[in-house]
Design a protein around this motif. Structure first.
Motif, PDB file in Angstrom:
ATOM      1  N   LEU A 138     -27.701 -28.564  52.964  1.00 32.57           N
ATOM      2  CA  LEU A 138     -28.535 -27.461  53.447  1.00 32.57           C
ATOM      3  C   LEU A 138     -29.935 -27.980  53.775  1.00 32.57           C
ATOM      4  N   TRP A 139     -30.096 -28.484  54.977  1.00 33.78           N
ATOM      5  CA  TRP A 139     -31.394 -28.941  55.468  1.00 33.78           C
ATOM      6  C   TRP A 139     -31.876 -28.007  56.581  1.00 33.78           C
ATOM      7  N   TYR A 140     -33.167 -27.726  56.576  1.00 31.57           N
ATOM      8  CA  TYR A 140     -33.792 -26.895  57.610  1.00 31.57           C
ATOM      9  C   TYR A 140     -33.101 -25.537  57.745  1.00 31.57           C
ATOM     10  N   SER A 141     -32.680 -24.980  56.613  1.00 26.34           N
ATOM     11  CA  SER A 141     -31.978 -23.693  56.634  1.00 26.34           C
ATOM     12  C   SER A 141     -32.922 -22.565  56.218  1.00 26.34           C
ATOM     13  N   ARG A 182     -26.114 -35.489  47.229  1.00 21.17           N
ATOM     14  CA  ARG A 182     -27.493 -35.839  46.913  1.00 21.17           C
ATOM     15  C   ARG A 182     -28.427 -35.465  48.052  1.00 21.17           C
ATOM     16  N   ALA A 183     -29.687 -35.281  47.684  1.00 16.51           N
ATOM     17  CA  ALA A 183     -30.676 -34.854  48.682  1.00 16.51           C
ATOM     18  C   ALA A 183     -30.169 -33.639  49.443  1.00 16.51           C
ATOM     19  N   THR A 186     -35.902 -26.235  53.329  1.00 15.99           N
ATOM     20  CA  THR A 186     -35.229 -24.937  53.457  1.00 15.99           C
ATOM     21  C   THR A 186     -36.140 -23.821  52.955  1.00 15.99           C
ATOM     22  N   GLU A 187     -36.067 -22.672  53.595  1.00 20.76           N
ATOM     23  CA  GLU A 187     -36.961 -21.565  53.288  1.00 20.76           C
ATOM     24  C   GLU A 187     -36.174 -20.312  52.921  1.00 20.76           C
ATOM     25  N   ASP A 188     -36.666 -19.636  51.870  1.00 24.45           N
ATOM     26  CA  ASP A 188     -36.026 -18.424  51.351  1.00 24.45           C
ATOM     27  C   ASP A 188     -34.594 -18.728  50.924  1.00 24.45           C
ATOM     28  N   ILE A 189     -34.483 -19.400  49.763  1.00 21.73           N
ATOM     29  CA  ILE A 189     -33.171 -19.756  49.241  1.00 21.73           C
ATOM     30  C   ILE A 189     -33.075 -19.380  47.772  1.00 21.73           C
ATOM     31  N   GLU A 190     -31.941 -18.800  47.406  1.00 25.84           N
ATOM     32  CA  GLU A 190     -31.648 -18.411  46.036  1.00 25.84           C
ATOM     33  C   GLU A 190     -30.405 -19.165  45.568  1.00 25.84           C
ATOM     34  N   VAL A 191     -30.522 -19.840  44.415  1.00 19.31           N
ATOM     35  CA  VAL A 191     -29.401 -20.592  43.852  1.00 19.31           C
ATOM     36  C   VAL A 191     -29.175 -20.082  42.434  1.00 19.31           C
TER      37      VAL A 191
END
Length: 300
Positions: free
Chosen positions: A54-57, A72-73, A78-83
């Motif tokens: 998940l890059w630039y998401s 890895r990495a 990424t912007e506005d992400i909930e894990v």
């Protein structure tokens, strides 16, 4: 919103640029960047087994997922992400993310994780690895357990509650840090930092809390803590005793007693610091280890 369920993906960029998609019970096998540049994605019960998922998401929700070691990495830029409810085995997760929320997450290989992120909320997270949280800004934490050195180096605007940090050199070069109701064990705590406050904390540290501009401690316990406060300006109210204090640079220190008080007039202006001990014999004669100085310019 579309849905993909129980699918296996491999190869490079299988869902590059995906939007408005729910991904459930899927596996992303070998192949880089499976969801790069994705937007408005919900991922549930899914396994990521390869690098850079998940890059630039943007606008991402990850729930009950597993990121294996080779993922890895995995989450950068990424912007506005909930894990939530997720196991992250991979190192170097979360770089330069904004608006990041992590809850009920385990990160057993957390080396170089959470770097240069902004507006972060951490709730019930366990991480093992060095250099966690470096250069992050605007971080709110409740229930973080860290096993690893150098956490939150260079961090700014950090609020911590109910946490356990076993970490050498934690909070170095940090600014505007407040820690409540937490346990910290590790040498050289919070050196070279500004505006650091501990409230109701238990701390064990060799040469802890040194070189700090504006250190505040309220109702804290210092267990096996030696050579504290060197070159720090400090307002400290300690519950119990302090094993040793060395060359504070100003302010006041209140405690039951001090085992050893080391003052060197050629290095600090001793008149700038007021030390009060609550017990009858709590304040020893101050000793200048270099020149054998004795003084009692303090209260007890």
């Amino acid at each position: 919103m579309g849905e993909l369920s129980r699918r296996f993906f491999e190869g490079e960029r299988p869902l590059f640029g995906a939007k408005n998609l729910r991904i459930k019970d899927c596996v992303f096998g070998e192949g880089e960047s499976p969801l790069k540049h994705s937007e408005n994605i919900q991922v549930e019960g899914t396994m990521f087994k390869w690098k850079y998922p998940l890059w630039y998401s943007r606008h991402i929700k990850v729930k009950d997922c597993t990121l294996f070691e080779m993922a890895r990495a995995g989450i950068w830029y990424t912007e506005d992400i909930e894990v939530v409810d997720t196991l992250i085995e991979a190192p170097k997760e979360f770089r330069r993310c904004n608006d990041l929320r992590i809850k009920n997450v385990s990160i057993p290989k957390a080396d170089e994780t959470l770097w240069n992120c902004r507006n972060v909320v951490i709730d019930n997270v366990t991480a093992k690895g060095n250099y966690f949280g470096m250069n992050c800004e605007n971080v709110k934490i409740d229930g973080l357990t860290i096993y690893g050195d150098y956490c939150f180096d260079g961090a700014k605007n950090v609020e911590v509650h109910n946490s356990k940090l076993i970490s050498k050199d934690s909070f170095w070069n940090a600014e505007n840090v407040t820690i409540y109701d937490s346990f910290i064990s590790g040498e050289y705590l919070a050196w070279n930092s500004r505006n650091v406050t501990f409230i109701n904390c238990t701390i064990e540290s060799l040469q802890g809390m040194c070189y700090i501009d504006n250190l505040v401690m309220k109702n804290c316990k210092l267990i096996n803590t030696t050579l504290a406060f060197e070159y720090s300006t400090v307002e400290a109210d300690i519950d119990g005793s302090i094993m040793s204090v060395m060359n504070p640079d100003g302010g006041s220190i209140t405690c039951d007693e001090i085992g050893e008080l080391i003052l060197q007039r050629d290095r600090v202006d001793t008149s700038k610091t007021r030390i009060v001990c609550r017990s009858d014999n709590g304040l020893p004669e101050a000793v200048d280890r270099a020149g054998g100085m004795e003084c009692r310019e303090y209260e007890c």
